[in-house]
Design an enzyme around this catalytic site. Structure first.
Site, PDB file in Angstrom:
ATOM      1  N   MET A  30      -3.999  21.914 -65.088  1.00 29.80           N
ATOM      2  CA  MET A  30      -3.308  22.748 -64.103  1.00 29.80           C
ATOM      3  C   MET A  30      -2.799  24.012 -64.796  1.00 29.80           C
ATOM      4  SD  MET A  30      -1.595  20.181 -61.380  1.00 29.80           S
ATOM      5  CE  MET A  30      -0.183  19.681 -62.325  1.00 29.80           C
ATOM      6  N   GLY A  31      -3.430  24.366 -65.900  1.00 29.70           N
ATOM      7  CA  GLY A  31      -3.060  25.591 -66.616  1.00 29.70           C
ATOM      8  C   GLY A  31      -1.767  25.438 -67.391  1.00 29.70           C
ATOM      9  N   HIS A  37      -3.475  20.173 -74.474  1.00 25.89           N
ATOM     10  CA  HIS A  37      -4.734  20.566 -73.809  1.00 25.89           C
ATOM     11  C   HIS A  37      -5.757  21.019 -74.855  1.00 25.89           C
ATOM     12  CE1 HIS A  37      -1.901  21.506 -70.323  1.00 25.89           C
ATOM     13  NE2 HIS A  37      -2.756  20.661 -69.796  1.00 25.89           N
ATOM     14  N   GLU A 150      -3.324  10.854 -73.163  1.00 21.15           N
ATOM     15  CA  GLU A 150      -2.631   9.561 -73.090  1.00 21.15           C
ATOM     16  C   GLU A 150      -1.192   9.708 -72.582  1.00 21.15           C
ATOM     17  OE1 GLU A 150      -2.520   7.615 -76.882  1.00 21.15           O
ATOM     18  OE2 GLU A 150      -1.457   5.869 -76.079  1.00 21.15           O
ATOM     19  N   ASP A 152      -0.248  10.986 -69.973  1.00 22.98           N
ATOM     20  CA  ASP A 152      -0.300  10.574 -68.566  1.00 22.98           C
ATOM     21  C   ASP A 152      -1.164   9.315 -68.460  1.00 22.98           C
ATOM     22  OD1 ASP A 152       1.170  12.846 -67.478  1.00 22.98           O
ATOM     23  OD2 ASP A 152      -0.514  14.023 -68.186  1.00 22.98           O
TER      24      ASP A 152
HETATM   25  O1  PAF Z   1      -2.936  16.103 -65.590  1.00 25.28           O
HETATM   26  C1  PAF Z   1      -3.060  17.129 -64.880  1.00 25.28           C
HETATM   27  O2  PAF Z   1      -2.828  18.242 -65.316  1.00 25.28           O
HETATM   28  C2  PAF Z   1      -3.468  16.968 -63.426  1.00 25.28           C
HETATM   29  O3  PAF Z   1      -2.916  15.824 -62.882  1.00 25.28           O
HETATM   30  C3  PAF Z   1      -4.989  16.997 -63.230  1.00 25.28           C
HETATM   31  C4  PAF Z   1      -5.672  15.818 -63.884  1.00 25.28           C
HETATM   32  C5  PAF Z   1      -5.557  18.298 -63.772  1.00 25.28           C
HETATM   33  C6  PAF Z   1      -5.328  16.941 -61.734  1.00 25.28           C
HETATM   34  O4  PAF Z   1      -4.784  18.016 -61.032  1.00 25.28           O
END
Ligand code: PAF
Length: 282
Positions: A30-31, A37, A150, A152
């Site tokens: 989600m940026g 990331h 992990e 999440d």
């Molecule tokens: O983990 C996230 O950033 C979001 O839940 C995802 C997997 C991109 C879905 O919108």
């Protein structure tokens, strides 16, 4: 760097590469990207010869309007961070209408109860929203591999179930949580914390590790109330849940039994910012 805004552009890009039998990797985000990331992207680049990062703040997974409104955005910085991993990575950042042509509706899935535990109790409909957008992305990219963090963990189990339910041919790759120096799990929301709260948030990981040291010999209720007290002792910190659960069903456990695998999960409101974390215990 290739940046696509439309599904049709993505399809064209993918068509051009199908002939090469490229292994397609997808990192959905989600940026407001951070080192967590970047580590997903690095793993994707190591394992796939065509990597896509999607940047889309998915409205259907937010059950709180102000959370959606305040969700941090930083597209320019995101692009330069992606480029720092590899200029070959391709980016998909659609507008809302492109992903939700028929309005902001989400599908109702049967997640075998995983969705009603932990995060699910506090964020009604959240996992249906996550699964809806992940399903749309999987349909579009048909990725061979998809990369999730992990941190999440519950979300990873939802995606695993989604893959089974919809028979996607995608391999789910779960990458380890990346932490700040003080142990705080990397999250886009960390930027919303005051400096003091950011420092004090080290107490969360500290308590997860406390559980890891003591869970085999101490009654779970006792450990948990000690940890909640420790976290809540900081100004502005309020624990939403702190649970020791079975690693597979994610259902709450009372005491240690050999041959079972456990995880501990926590969610804390730090002033207005919601932080979650979890670790594997054994
Ligand atoms: O983990 C996230 O950033 C979001 O839940 C995802 C997997 C991109 C879905 O919108």
């Amino acid at each position: 760097m290739i940046v696509c805004y439309l599904k049709s552009e993505v399809k064209n890009e993918l068509k051009a590469n199908i002939a090469n039998k490229d292994i397609i990797g997808l990192v959905p985000t989600m940026g407001s990207l951070h080192k967590g990331h970047l580590s997903l992207m690095k793993t994707a680049v190591e394992n796939c010869n065509q990597v896509w990062v999607s940047i889309f703040i998915n409205p259907t997974q937010f059950n709180n309007e102000s959370d959606l409104k305040n969700y941090p955005k930083n597209f320019k910085k995101d692009i330069s961070l992606i480029e720092s991993v590899s200029k070959k990575i391709k980016v998909f950042c659609p507008e809302i209408n492109e992903m939700y042509e028929k309005g902001l509706n989400y599908n109702q899935y049967n997640f075998n109860g995983i969705d009603s535990k932990l995060e699910g109790k506090y964020r009604k409909g959240h996992f249906n929203g996550v699964a809806t957008i992940v399903s749309k992305l999987f349909e579009l990219f048909k990725p061979n591999q998809a990369f999730f963090g992990e941190k999440d963990f519950q979300q990873t189990q939802i995606v695993k179930r989604l893959i089974d339910l919809e028979k996607h041919k995608t391999k789910l790759i779960i990458c380890p949580t990346v932490r700040e120096k003080n142990g705080l799990a990397m999250s886009s929301r960390n930027n919303l914390l005051s400096q003091k709260n950011r420092e004090n948030s080290s107490i969360i990981f500290h308590n997860l590790n406390y559980v890891k040291t003591h869970f085999k010999k101490t009654d779970f209720d006792q450990i948990i109330s000690k940890c909640i007290k420790s976290i809540n002792s900081y100004d502005g910190f309020k624990t939403e849940y702190f649970e020791i659960v079975d690693s597979f069903s994610l259902s709450k456990q009372k005491k240690y039994c050999e041959n079972k695998s456990y995880r501990v999960f926590v969610s804390v409101m730090v002033d207005e910012v919601r932080l979650i974390d979890n670790i594997l215990l054994n």
